[in-house]
Design an enzyme around this catalytic site. Structure first.
Site, PDB file in Angstrom:
ATOM      1  N   ASP A  61       0.871  -1.302  -0.046  1.00 62.72           N
ATOM      2  CA  ASP A  61      -0.065   0.114  -0.077  1.00 62.72           C
ATOM      3  C   ASP A  61       0.937   1.355  -0.073  1.00 62.72           C
ATOM      4  OD1 ASP A  61      -2.101  -1.846   0.377  1.00 62.72           O
ATOM      5  OD2 ASP A  61      -2.763  -1.092   2.373  1.00 62.72           O
ATOM      6  N   HIS A 102       5.031  -7.419  -0.102  1.00 56.82           N
ATOM      7  CA  HIS A 102       4.353  -8.735  -0.809  1.00 56.82           C
ATOM      8  C   HIS A 102       5.136  -9.038  -2.188  1.00 56.82           C
ATOM      9  CE1 HIS A 102       0.969  -9.717   2.326  1.00 56.82           C
ATOM     10  NE2 HIS A 102       1.352  -8.455   2.298  1.00 56.82           N
ATOM     11  N   SER A 140       8.706   3.432   5.234  1.00 53.86           N
ATOM     12  CA  SER A 140       9.985   3.476   4.344  1.00 53.86           C
ATOM     13  C   SER A 140       9.374   3.429   2.924  1.00 53.86           C
ATOM     14  CB  SER A 140      10.710   2.531   4.711  1.00 53.86           C
ATOM     15  OG  SER A 140      12.056   2.696   4.198  1.00 53.86           O
TER      16      SER A 140
END
Length: 262
Positions: A86, A142, A227
């Site tokens: 995201d 992911h 980050s």
């Protein structure tokens, strides 16, 4: 003058020891009391979290939380490249002769970003996307495509902020900060998933177990605090979707574009 002062202060606090102190507190039982305030301050969607807030033992455990099953739709196109996180896109476009151009006014070379890896040659005219994770975002990373994890590399470095100020006013933070790189071979070539550490990120960790065969949407790594991920594709192997641009927000699993054999 103020920019110079903030830059100087950031240089002084960019050492890993400072981030370890912050990380140590976030992993302590005392930090548990801050979870509800932290969630409210950053408008985090707590209903998506795997567990209710009171079940997280530390702020760090909450920050690296998993989501409930089904909270993110994973692109099902075998030739689609999915967002690993995201994030807000803070840079994207073709790599030109080994250079990523104008990320918040600064250029980066693939060679420095990938720590002079022999694989650098394959990315010199590929495509890049810089994906920034704010404290609001879900912080697990992911797998963006089905394939084989050919190599994993840890690159030591600083922990400069990777927010708007850091990217614009600090010198080439994406290639000076600590990084974890995963190279994934897929049917059309290879992608490099570059996880970039930042100020107050006590560490970047690979998800366990580390398997050679990886599936799109599977756990790859996670940040302990916010980050950036830089996603790179090899020369001639990626067609971005039409609306992919700086300022676009994407969700983990969302298609970024189409992979093709070069």
């Amino acid at each position: 003058m103020w920019t110079w002062l903030f830059r100087a202060m950031t240089e002084l606090t960019s050492r890993k020891s400072i981030s370890r102190l912050t990380g140590g507190f976030a992993q302590s039982a005392v930090s548990r009391k801050l979870i509800p305030r932290f969630a409210k301050m950053y408008n985090i969607k707590v209903e998506e979290a795997e567990k209710p807030l009171h079940q997280y033992a530390t702020l760090n455990e909450f920050f690296t939380r998993r989501l409930k099953p089904g909270m993110r739709a994973i692109d099902q196109d075998p030739a689609g490249l999915a967002s690993p996180v995201d994030a807000l896109i803070t840079g994207c476009g073709p790599i030109e002769a080994g250079t990523i151009l104008n990320v918040k006014g600064q250029d980066y070379t693939i060679e420095e970003l990938l720590n002079r890896s022999p694989r650098t040659e394959n990315y010199k005219n590929g495509y890049y996307a810089v994906l920034y994770l704010s404290p609001t975002d879900y912080h697990r990373i992911h797998v963006p495509v089905d394939g084989i994890a050919e190599e994993r590399e840890h690159i030591p470095g600083k922990v400069y902020p990777v927010n708007e100020f850091g990217l614009r006013h600090m010198r080439r933070v994406l290639s000076r900060n600590e990084r974890l790189v995963t190279y994934i071979r897929h049917n059309a070539g290879e992608v490099a998933v570059v996880k970039v550490g930042a100020m107050n990120v006590s560490s970047i960790r690979f998800a366990e177990p580390q398997t050679r065969e990886v599936a799109k949407g599977a756990d790859l790594a996670y940040f302990e605090f916010g980050s950036t991920v830089v996603l790179l594709t090899e020369d001639g192997t990626f067609i971005p979707r039409a609306d992919l641009k700086v300022g676009l927000r994407v969700k983990m699993g969302e298609k970024l574009g189409q992979l093709r054999s070069n």
